[in-house]
Design a protein around this motif. Structure first.
Motif, short mmCIF file in Angstrom:
data_model
loop_
_atom_site.label_atom_id
_atom_site.label_comp_id
_atom_site.label_asym_id
_atom_site.label_seq_id
_atom_site.Cartn_x
_atom_site.Cartn_y
_atom_site.Cartn_z
N ALA A 3 0.84 -1.20 0.00
CA ALA A 3 0.00 0.00 0.00
C ALA A 3 0.88 1.25 0.00
O ALA A 3 1.55 1.52 0.99
CB ALA A 3 -0.92 0.00 1.22
N LEU A 20 3.66 0.63 2.79
CA LEU A 20 3.53 -0.44 3.77
C LEU A 20 3.49 -1.76 3.02
O LEU A 20 2.70 -1.92 2.08
CB LEU A 20 2.27 -0.26 4.60
CG LEU A 20 1.99 -1.30 5.68
CD1 LEU A 20 3.07 -1.27 6.75
CD2 LEU A 20 0.63 -1.05 6.31
N LEU A 22 2.88 -5.76 3.60
CA LEU A 22 2.29 -6.71 4.55
C LEU A 22 2.57 -8.13 4.09
O LEU A 22 2.35 -8.46 2.92
CB LEU A 22 0.77 -6.53 4.61
CG LEU A 22 0.24 -5.14 4.90
CD1 LEU A 22 -1.25 -5.07 4.58
CD2 LEU A 22 0.47 -4.80 6.35
N LEU A 49 5.22 -6.58 9.01
CA LEU A 49 4.82 -5.32 8.39
C LEU A 49 6.06 -4.44 8.26
O LEU A 49 6.72 -4.14 9.25
CB LEU A 49 3.77 -4.62 9.25
CG LEU A 49 2.50 -5.44 9.45
CD1 LEU A 49 2.54 -6.15 10.77
CD2 LEU A 49 1.30 -4.57 9.33
N ARG A 51 7.49 -0.81 6.80
CA ARG A 51 7.16 0.52 6.30
C ARG A 51 8.37 1.11 5.60
O ARG A 51 9.50 0.88 6.01
CB ARG A 51 6.75 1.45 7.44
CG ARG A 51 5.38 1.20 7.97
CD ARG A 51 4.97 2.27 8.97
NE ARG A 51 5.92 2.43 10.06
CZ ARG A 51 6.00 1.62 11.11
NH1 ARG A 51 5.21 0.58 11.18
NH2 ARG A 51 6.86 1.85 12.06
N ASP A 91 -7.48 -8.03 9.73
CA ASP A 91 -7.04 -6.97 10.63
C ASP A 91 -5.61 -7.30 11.07
O ASP A 91 -5.38 -8.31 11.72
CB ASP A 91 -7.97 -6.89 11.84
CG ASP A 91 -7.68 -5.70 12.74
OD1 ASP A 91 -6.79 -4.88 12.40
OD2 ASP A 91 -8.34 -5.57 13.78
N TYR A 92 -4.66 -6.46 10.66
CA TYR A 92 -3.27 -6.62 11.07
C TYR A 92 -3.06 -5.86 12.36
O TYR A 92 -3.35 -4.67 12.44
CB TYR A 92 -2.33 -6.10 9.98
CG TYR A 92 -2.27 -7.02 8.78
CD1 TYR A 92 -1.25 -7.95 8.66
CD2 TYR A 92 -3.25 -6.98 7.79
CE1 TYR A 92 -1.19 -8.81 7.58
CE2 TYR A 92 -3.20 -7.84 6.71
CZ TYR A 92 -2.17 -8.74 6.62
OH TYR A 92 -2.12 -9.60 5.56
N GLN A 105 -1.50 -0.55 16.69
CA GLN A 105 -2.09 -0.21 15.40
C GLN A 105 -3.01 -1.33 14.92
O GLN A 105 -2.75 -2.50 15.18
CB GLN A 105 -1.00 -0.01 14.35
CG GLN A 105 0.01 1.05 14.67
CD GLN A 105 -0.59 2.44 14.63
OE1 GLN A 105 -1.42 2.75 13.78
NE2 GLN A 105 -0.21 3.28 15.57
N ASN A 106 -4.04 -0.94 14.20
CA ASN A 106 -4.92 -1.86 13.48
C ASN A 106 -4.92 -1.39 12.02
O ASN A 106 -5.30 -0.27 11.75
CB ASN A 106 -6.36 -1.79 13.99
CG ASN A 106 -6.53 -2.42 15.32
OD1 ASN A 106 -5.98 -1.96 16.30
ND2 ASN A 106 -7.32 -3.46 15.36
N ASP A 107 -4.51 -2.25 11.11
CA ASP A 107 -4.60 -1.96 9.69
C ASP A 107 -5.60 -2.94 9.10
O ASP A 107 -5.36 -4.16 9.10
CB ASP A 107 -3.25 -2.10 9.00
CG ASP A 107 -2.29 -0.98 9.36
OD1 ASP A 107 -2.77 0.08 9.81
OD2 ASP A 107 -1.08 -1.16 9.21
N VAL A 109 -7.59 -4.66 6.03
CA VAL A 109 -7.33 -4.95 4.63
C VAL A 109 -8.49 -5.80 4.09
O VAL A 109 -8.88 -6.78 4.72
CB VAL A 109 -6.00 -5.73 4.45
CG1 VAL A 109 -5.79 -6.14 3.01
CG2 VAL A 109 -4.84 -4.91 4.96
#
Length: 136
Positions: A3, A20, A22, A49, A51, A91-92, A105-107, A109
């Motif tokens: 992303a 990012l 994943l 993850l 970045r 949910d990562y 953090q919550n990412d 997808v």
């Protein structure tokens, strides 16, 4: 997954770009029969993850280890439902440092893809005497 992100029109950093990456290994638990027209499953496992540059500090990048949980749906097609479409919601979960220290953090997808079942025969109509052995 990948992303890219661009942060613009900010007073802190006008040209903040980051990305990012994943990666995860998930175990899927099917909650419906494999030959069902609509399938439902749960997923979970470890995640990595990575970045790119930190939007608040161009000289920093970070890699975090976390976990992923999710659920998915499979919509089968054809006579034996071997080919279909999948919708995954994940949910990562990880601790990430975006300039203010480590914060949880919550990412989220969402992904859509094609599913193709390989191998095996899921048709049990040829079993004549319920002993689990195919009679043909």
């Amino acid at each position: 997954g990948y992303a890219p992100a661009k942060i613009g029109d900010e007073t802190i950093n006008e040209t903040g770009n980051t990305d990012l990456l994943l990666a995860s290994g998930r175990l899927l638990l099917a909650l419906s029969p494999v030959n069902s027209g609509v399938g439902f499953y749960l997923a979970g496992g470890p995640a990595l993850l990575a970045r790119g540059s930190n939007p608040f500090d161009d000289d920093r990048s970070s890699t975090d280890i976390g976990g992923v949980v999710g659920l998915g749906f499979r919509f089968g097609g054809g006579d034996d439902n071997r080919v279909g479409f999948r919708l995954d919601l994940e949910d990562y979960l990880y601790n990430g440092d975006f300039g203010g220290g480590d914060d949880f953090q919550n990412d989220l997808v969402a992904s859509l893809g094609v599913s193709i079942a390989l191998g095996g025969n899921v048709d049990d109509d040829d079993d004549d005497d319920d002993d689990g052995i195919d009679e043909d």
